[in-house]
Design a protein around this motif. Structure first.
Motif, PDB file in Angstrom:
ATOM      1  N   MET A 175       0.824  -1.198   0.000  1.00 24.24           N
ATOM      2  CA  MET A 175       0.000   0.000   0.000  1.00 24.24           C
ATOM      3  C   MET A 175       0.865   1.259   0.000  1.00 24.24           C
ATOM      4  N   HIS A 176       1.992   1.218   0.732  1.00 23.16           N
ATOM      5  CA  HIS A 176       2.823   2.420   0.788  1.00 23.16           C
ATOM      6  C   HIS A 176       3.419   2.736  -0.577  1.00 23.16           C
ATOM      7  N   VAL A 177       3.721   1.687  -1.381  1.00 26.73           N
ATOM      8  CA  VAL A 177       4.240   1.919  -2.734  1.00 26.73           C
ATOM      9  C   VAL A 177       3.184   2.621  -3.587  1.00 26.73           C
ATOM     10  N   TYR A 178       1.952   2.167  -3.484  1.00 27.18           N
ATOM     11  CA  TYR A 178       0.840   2.746  -4.246  1.00 27.18           C
ATOM     12  C   TYR A 178       0.684   4.225  -3.927  1.00 27.18           C
ATOM     13  N   TYR A 179       0.670   4.547  -2.614  1.00 24.71           N
ATOM     14  CA  TYR A 179       0.421   5.943  -2.242  1.00 24.71           C
ATOM     15  C   TYR A 179       1.655   6.827  -2.415  1.00 24.71           C
ATOM     16  N   GLN A 180       2.834   6.240  -2.431  1.00 24.06           N
ATOM     17  CA  GLN A 180       4.003   7.022  -2.812  1.00 24.06           C
ATOM     18  C   GLN A 180       3.876   7.470  -4.269  1.00 24.06           C
ATOM     19  N   ALA A 181       3.344   6.573  -5.116  1.00 21.28           N
ATOM     20  CA  ALA A 181       3.153   6.922  -6.527  1.00 21.28           C
ATOM     21  C   ALA A 181       2.081   7.989  -6.680  1.00 21.28           C
ATOM     22  N   VAL A 182       1.010   7.892  -5.874  1.00 22.10           N
ATOM     23  CA  VAL A 182      -0.028   8.922  -5.905  1.00 22.10           C
ATOM     24  C   VAL A 182       0.553  10.261  -5.441  1.00 22.10           C
ATOM     25  N   LYS A 183       1.392  10.205  -4.421  1.00 20.51           N
ATOM     26  CA  LYS A 183       2.036  11.424  -3.928  1.00 20.51           C
ATOM     27  C   LYS A 183       2.892  12.063  -5.011  1.00 20.51           C
ATOM     28  N   ALA A 184       3.506  11.216  -5.850  1.00 22.07           N
ATOM     29  CA  ALA A 184       4.367  11.720  -6.921  1.00 22.07           C
ATOM     30  C   ALA A 184       3.580  12.261  -8.112  1.00 22.07           C
ATOM     31  N   GLY A 185       2.240  12.088  -8.081  1.00 19.20           N
ATOM     32  CA  GLY A 185       1.433  12.675  -9.139  1.00 19.20           C
ATOM     33  C   GLY A 185       0.588  11.712  -9.935  1.00 19.20           C
ATOM     34  N   ALA A 186       0.738  10.397  -9.694  1.00 18.59           N
ATOM     35  CA  ALA A 186      -0.083   9.427 -10.423  1.00 18.59           C
ATOM     36  C   ALA A 186      -1.540   9.534  -9.984  1.00 18.59           C
ATOM     37  N   LYS A 187      -2.458   9.325 -10.912  1.00 19.80           N
ATOM     38  CA  LYS A 187      -3.877   9.416 -10.606  1.00 19.80           C
ATOM     39  C   LYS A 187      -4.364   8.099 -10.018  1.00 19.80           C
ATOM     40  N   PRO A 188      -5.066   8.137  -8.876  1.00 20.23           N
ATOM     41  CA  PRO A 188      -5.570   6.894  -8.272  1.00 20.23           C
ATOM     42  C   PRO A 188      -6.384   6.070  -9.265  1.00 20.23           C
ATOM     43  N   GLY A 189      -6.040   4.793  -9.394  1.00 24.82           N
ATOM     44  CA  GLY A 189      -6.777   3.902 -10.281  1.00 24.82           C
ATOM     45  C   GLY A 189      -6.411   3.998 -11.746  1.00 24.82           C
ATOM     46  N   SER A 190      -5.452   4.834 -12.096  1.00 19.24           N
ATOM     47  CA  SER A 190      -5.104   5.011 -13.506  1.00 19.24           C
ATOM     48  C   SER A 190      -4.404   3.770 -14.054  1.00 19.24           C
ATOM     49  N   ASP A 191      -4.466   3.595 -15.382  1.00 15.24           N
ATOM     50  CA  ASP A 191      -3.797   2.464 -16.022  1.00 15.24           C
ATOM     51  C   ASP A 191      -2.299   2.496 -15.736  1.00 15.24           C
ATOM     52  N   PHE A 192      -1.724   3.683 -15.743  1.00  7.86           N
ATOM     53  CA  PHE A 192      -0.294   3.816 -15.456  1.00  7.86           C
ATOM     54  C   PHE A 192       0.043   3.271 -14.077  1.00  7.86           C
ATOM     55  N   LEU A 193      -0.780   3.627 -13.092  1.00  5.66           N
ATOM     56  CA  LEU A 193      -0.510   3.199 -11.718  1.00  5.66           C
ATOM     57  C   LEU A 193      -0.690   1.693 -11.563  1.00  5.66           C
ATOM     58  N   ILE A 194      -1.702   1.136 -12.208  1.00 17.56           N
ATOM     59  CA  ILE A 194      -1.934  -0.309 -12.125  1.00 17.56           C
ATOM     60  C   ILE A 194      -0.771  -1.074 -12.761  1.00 17.56           C
ATOM     61  N   LYS A 195      -0.313  -0.621 -13.931  1.00 19.61           N
ATOM     62  CA  LYS A 195       0.817  -1.292 -14.587  1.00 19.61           C
ATOM     63  C   LYS A 195       2.078  -1.173 -13.746  1.00 19.61           C
ATOM     64  N   MET A 196       2.262  -0.035 -13.114  1.00 19.61           N
ATOM     65  CA  MET A 196       3.421   0.153 -12.260  1.00 19.61           C
ATOM     66  C   MET A 196       3.394  -0.813 -11.078  1.00 19.61           C
ATOM     67  N   MET A 197       2.205  -0.996 -10.460  1.00 19.90           N
ATOM     68  CA  MET A 197       2.078  -1.915  -9.333  1.00 19.90           C
ATOM     69  C   MET A 197       2.292  -3.359  -9.781  1.00 19.90           C
ATOM     70  N   GLU A 198       1.759  -3.725 -10.940  1.00 20.21           N
ATOM     71  CA  GLU A 198       1.944  -5.085 -11.450  1.00 20.21           C
ATOM     72  C   GLU A 198       3.423  -5.358 -11.699  1.00 20.21           C
ATOM     73  N   SER A 199       4.114  -4.393 -12.273  1.00 23.66           N
ATOM     74  CA  SER A 199       5.548  -4.542 -12.521  1.00 23.66           C
ATOM     75  C   SER A 199       6.312  -4.688 -11.214  1.00 23.66           C
ATOM     76  N   ARG A 200       5.923  -3.909 -10.225  1.00 21.10           N
ATOM     77  CA  ARG A 200       6.587  -3.981  -8.914  1.00 21.10           C
ATOM     78  C   ARG A 200       6.421  -5.371  -8.290  1.00 21.10           C
ATOM     79  N   VAL A 201       5.204  -5.904  -8.348  1.00 23.30           N
ATOM     80  CA  VAL A 201       4.941  -7.222  -7.764  1.00 23.30           C
ATOM     81  C   VAL A 201       5.721  -8.310  -8.499  1.00 23.30           C
ATOM     82  N   LYS A 202       5.740  -8.248  -9.827  1.00 22.71           N
ATOM     83  CA  LYS A 202       6.480  -9.245 -10.610  1.00 22.71           C
ATOM     84  C   LYS A 202       7.975  -9.212 -10.282  1.00 22.71           C
TER      85      LYS A 202
END
Length: 262
Positions: free
Chosen positions: A1-28
């Motif tokens: 969760m902290h990774v997700y909200y760090q990305a939101v803090k950096a300017g990513a839009k909650p729920g955006s395709d960019f943010l989802i792909k970033m989280m999937e890449s992080r998990v992989k």
């Protein structure tokens, strides 16, 4: 969760395709170096988190400005009996909502979305500790149902998530602060009965230890819950992280009292 909200803090839009792909890449990437137990855990948690990122977060995080993620604080206070204490904690999320209010959020997981209510949020020791330390009146719990539902039919998202909020008044927060400091005085100025049992995480330092009364050897449990603090100052440190066990020693006037996630 902290990774997700760090990305939101950096300017990513909650729920955006960019943010989802970033989280999937992080998990992989994390899975490449994970052991079997972690891989099994991720396989259970990730599907639920993915739904959270795509369904609930865009709703509850719309228009927010993330201020701090995993924010650690140390606040010095003096108890009514004159003890200098350091209130310590790590807040999951601090943000400003679209109306301009600053909120503290704690992320919880479990198997029942009914675990928390607005009333329980009001009385929550951990959130009260955070609110007093940071002088923030708005607190909330975002609950994620981590139970893996079997079968092809998945429950509706509304049964997977819950968000409970409470706004303290200045008077209410002052009462909570007084209660915290008076409790510390009781811990330091009395000799509380020790408790080494499954109820330790909820111990208020004054219960009889049920394990000892049944003749159970509690040495191993004691080693997990209690340790003396190596300290060269006269401060007392009260630390809260996910409401769990306590630390106390009788032969040294310097204490560290810690609530940790055991």
């Amino acid at each position: 969760m902290h990774v997700y909200y760090q990305a939101v803090k950096a300017g990513a839009k909650p729920g955006s395709d960019f943010l989802i792909k970033m989280m999937e890449s992080r998990v992989k990437n994390d899975l490449l170096s994970a052991d079997f137990d972690n891989i099994e855990l991720v396989s259970l948690v990730w599907p639920r988190l993915l739904v959270f990122f795509t369904f609930q977060s865009p709703q509850i995080d719309k228009g927010i400005t993330v201020l701090e993620v995993e924010h650690e604080f140390h606040v010095t206070m003096v108890t009514p009996n004159g003890h200098t204490v350091i209130l310590h904690g790590i807040v999951d999320l601090i943000y400003r909502d679209s109306a301009g209010n600053i909120r503290i959020r704690d992320h919880k997981t479990g198997q029942n979305v009914k675990t928390h209510t607005s009333y329980s949020v009001m009385l929550d020791d951990q959130l009260g500790h955070y609110a007093v330390s940071l002088n923030i009146f708005d607190v909330e719990v975002s609950f994620l149902n981590s139970y893996l539902h079997r079968g092809k039919t998945q429950p509706p998202p509304s049964s997977l998530f819950a968000l409970h909020r409470y706004r303290h008044t200045p008077v209410g927060l002052s009462v909570i602060k007084q209660n915290i400091l008076e409790k510390i005085d009781r811990i330091l100025d009395t000799k509380p009965l020790k408790n080494y049992s499954p109820t330790c995480p909820n111990c208020q330092f004054f219960e009889l230890c049920h394990a000892e009364t049944r003749g159970i050897n509690v040495e191993k449990i004691k080693s997990l819950h209690f340790r003396a603090k190596a300290s060269h100052d006269s401060n007392v440190r009260l630390s809260v992280k996910d409401q769990a066990a306590s630390e106390h020693t009788d032969d040294n006037p310097k204490f560290e009292i810690s609530f940790t996630n055991l």
